[in-house]
Design a protein around this motif. Structure first.
Motif, mmCIF file in Angstrom:
data_model
loop_
_atom_site.group_PDB
_atom_site.id
_atom_site.type_symbol
_atom_site.label_atom_id
_atom_site.label_comp_id
_atom_site.label_asym_id
_atom_site.label_seq_id
_atom_site.Cartn_x
_atom_site.Cartn_y
_atom_site.Cartn_z
ATOM 1 N N ASP A 26 0.803 -1.209 0.000
ATOM 2 C CA ASP A 26 0.000 0.000 0.000
ATOM 3 C C ASP A 26 0.845 1.272 0.000
ATOM 4 O O ASP A 26 0.419 2.299 -0.485
ATOM 5 C CB ASP A 26 -0.933 0.023 1.223
ATOM 6 N N VAL A 27 2.035 1.221 0.579
ATOM 7 C CA VAL A 27 2.879 2.401 0.658
ATOM 8 C C VAL A 27 4.127 2.264 -0.201
ATOM 9 O O VAL A 27 5.092 2.982 -0.007
ATOM 10 C CB VAL A 27 3.272 2.713 2.125
ATOM 11 N N TYR A 36 1.554 8.198 -15.608
ATOM 12 C CA TYR A 36 0.510 8.189 -16.635
ATOM 13 C C TYR A 36 -0.855 8.122 -15.974
ATOM 14 O O TYR A 36 -1.069 7.381 -15.023
ATOM 15 C CB TYR A 36 0.673 7.000 -17.589
ATOM 16 N N GLY A 37 -1.768 8.924 -16.486
ATOM 17 C CA GLY A 37 -3.121 8.963 -15.957
ATOM 18 C C GLY A 37 -3.645 10.384 -15.971
ATOM 19 O O GLY A 37 -3.049 11.285 -16.559
ATOM 20 N N ALA A 120 -0.662 8.746 -5.772
ATOM 21 C CA ALA A 120 -1.854 9.586 -5.822
ATOM 22 C C ALA A 120 -1.544 11.075 -5.961
ATOM 23 O O ALA A 120 -2.449 11.871 -6.152
ATOM 24 C CB ALA A 120 -2.698 9.362 -4.569
ATOM 25 N N SER A 121 -0.275 11.466 -5.881
ATOM 26 C CA SER A 121 0.031 12.896 -5.974
ATOM 27 C C SER A 121 1.388 13.122 -6.641
ATOM 28 O O SER A 121 2.279 12.283 -6.583
ATOM 29 C CB SER A 121 0.003 13.542 -4.589
ATOM 30 N N TRP A 139 -0.446 18.210 -7.531
ATOM 31 C CA TRP A 139 -1.609 17.734 -8.277
ATOM 32 C C TRP A 139 -2.016 16.372 -7.721
ATOM 33 O O TRP A 139 -1.186 15.625 -7.206
ATOM 34 C CB TRP A 139 -1.263 17.605 -9.759
ATOM 35 N N THR A 140 -3.300 16.040 -7.856
ATOM 36 C CA THR A 140 -3.856 14.798 -7.325
ATOM 37 C C THR A 140 -4.396 13.946 -8.457
ATOM 38 O O THR A 140 -5.040 14.457 -9.376
ATOM 39 C CB THR A 140 -5.006 15.117 -6.343
#
Length: 151
Positions: A26-27, A36-37, A120-121, A139-140
């Motif tokens: 998870d980390v 990418y995304g 995620a960021s 950015w998120t």
């Protein structure tokens, strides 16, 4: 130690190892392709899709709110959606890319850098000159599954 206690200790050790592995997953640090995304700016007014473009990485606006679109339309009479803002980015470190950033409000291109902080960021940085007069934003990642929009 009795056989029952030995089995119990082995079971606890196995569960502990599985929990540790799960937490580590998870980390885990981001992977280079994790950039990418679709990403949302801090104000939530613009979403950019970062993707491979030939041998480099680039970013296009895939969504913008009405105010952001009107600001750009007023400045250069173009629609913000579909505009390429990240240009010619290439990896400079495993989780960092450098290239050029087009700022449509100013109708100018700056040197830029994107660094993945985690999955995620990311930290986006643009500078008038390399490492001079810079501005950074976090950015998120946009979860496209929860937005209900196909990108």
């Amino acid at each position: 130690m009795s056989r029952r206690n030995t089995q119990l200790a082995a079971a606890v050790l196995a569960l502990s190892s599985m929990a540790s592995a799960s937490l580590a997953a998870d980390v885990a640090p981001p992977k280079p392709g994790d950039v990418y995304g679709v990403w949302r700016n801090p104000k939530g007014s613009v979403h950019i899709e970062i993707k491979p473009c030939e041998t480099r990485t680039c970013g296009y606006v895939v969504w913008a709110n009405a105010e952001a679109r009107a600001d750009v339309k007023k400045k250069n009479n173009q629609d913000l959606v579909g505009m390429q803002l990240l240009r010619d980015f290439s990896a400079s470190d495993p989780n960092e890319w450098k290239g050029r950033v087009y700022v449509p409000d100013l109708d100018m291109t700056f040197s830029g850098q994107v660094r993945l902080l985690d999955r995620a960021s990311l930290k986006a940085k643009g500078c008038l000159l390399p490492n001079f007069l810079c501005k950074s934003q976090t950015w998120t990642r946009v979860d496209t599954a929860s937005t209900g929009r196909a990108l």
